[in-house]
Design a protein around this motif. Sequence first.
Motif, PDB file in Angstrom:
ATOM      1  N   ALA A 188     192.866 119.458  86.813  1.00 48.57           N
ATOM      2  CA  ALA A 188     193.851 118.424  87.133  1.00 48.57           C
ATOM      3  C   ALA A 188     195.268 118.979  87.055  1.00 48.57           C
ATOM      4  N   GLU A 189     195.551 119.826  86.054  1.00 50.18           N
ATOM      5  CA  GLU A 189     196.901 120.373  85.898  1.00 50.18           C
ATOM      6  C   GLU A 189     197.236 121.363  87.011  1.00 50.18           C
ATOM      7  N   ARG A 192     198.010 119.723  90.459  1.00 45.48           N
ATOM      8  CA  ARG A 192     199.333 119.100  90.625  1.00 45.48           C
ATOM      9  C   ARG A 192     200.346 120.027  91.292  1.00 45.48           C
TER      10      ARG A 192
END
Length: 309
Positions: A188-189, A192
Amino acid sequence: MRLGVLDVGSNTVHLLVVDAHPGARPLPAYSHKADLRLAELLDEAGAISDAGVERLVATVQEALQVAEDKGVESVLPFATSAVREATNGEEVLRRVGLETGVELQVLSGEDEARLTFLAARRWLGWSAGRLLVLDIGGGSLEIAFGLDEEPDVAVSLPQGAGRLTASSLPGDPPDPEDVRALRRRVRAEIARVVSEFTRYGTPDQVVGTSKTFKQLARIAGAARSAEGLYVQRELTRSDLEEWVPRLAAMTVKERAELPGVSDGRARQLLAGALVAEAAMDLFGVETLEICPWALREGVILRRLDHLPA
């Protein structure tokens, strides 16, 4: 001239001694390192413990003595994410300065990415074209992309192998639920920031630097370090996808028995593999080349660029 680069990293304090002059590649003359794993010595408040600071001071003093013994004319000291992000980082820098005389320059995450990119560009040359560089340290993941020596975009994420291991993988072997949770978080990081890079186009070549990538490539079958710097080493995403579940099922002792994996890095190898697999997947990378030059060489090259010809 003989230069020494003193790298206070999240895993090790590493003194690299090189013989260098403008216009020539730096030639390694001596390497001295100590495993401190500062990223794992943070207390609940995010501060480096008193014992950790004392060990750091003693290690820096030892490195300075080695530099003197090896005839180093100038030492380039810097610190990365462990000191940069510690809540008592300023106090740590003050103590190191008072007790050793060394003023550590704290590099930002973006500085790390840019200097590592410079080193990879110089190693690979202009024929590499648009270059994507991935570097997994103990405290952070650096990503940089560009066509020139200065990247078009450079990003640092708090996804170092040591940091993630200490915060998210306490078991030995780790609990499968912890591994899945860390995998989701890492992806998820990274997801981004992917769009910051893809808008500049597709890379012509992708490289991985740092000990984590070297060890992952080695366990996947790449040549040993003893075979020299100029042997091409690669890591494929398919190999990573095969190795991640195997590493997750191993104890630290079992990982340390794998080819090329040191005792000090064995605990962190799974977290590093999860980050590497996620980055390669999300950036659409099937194969990357291992680059032997990274941040320390970038610091040296930048220093040489500013010396008179």
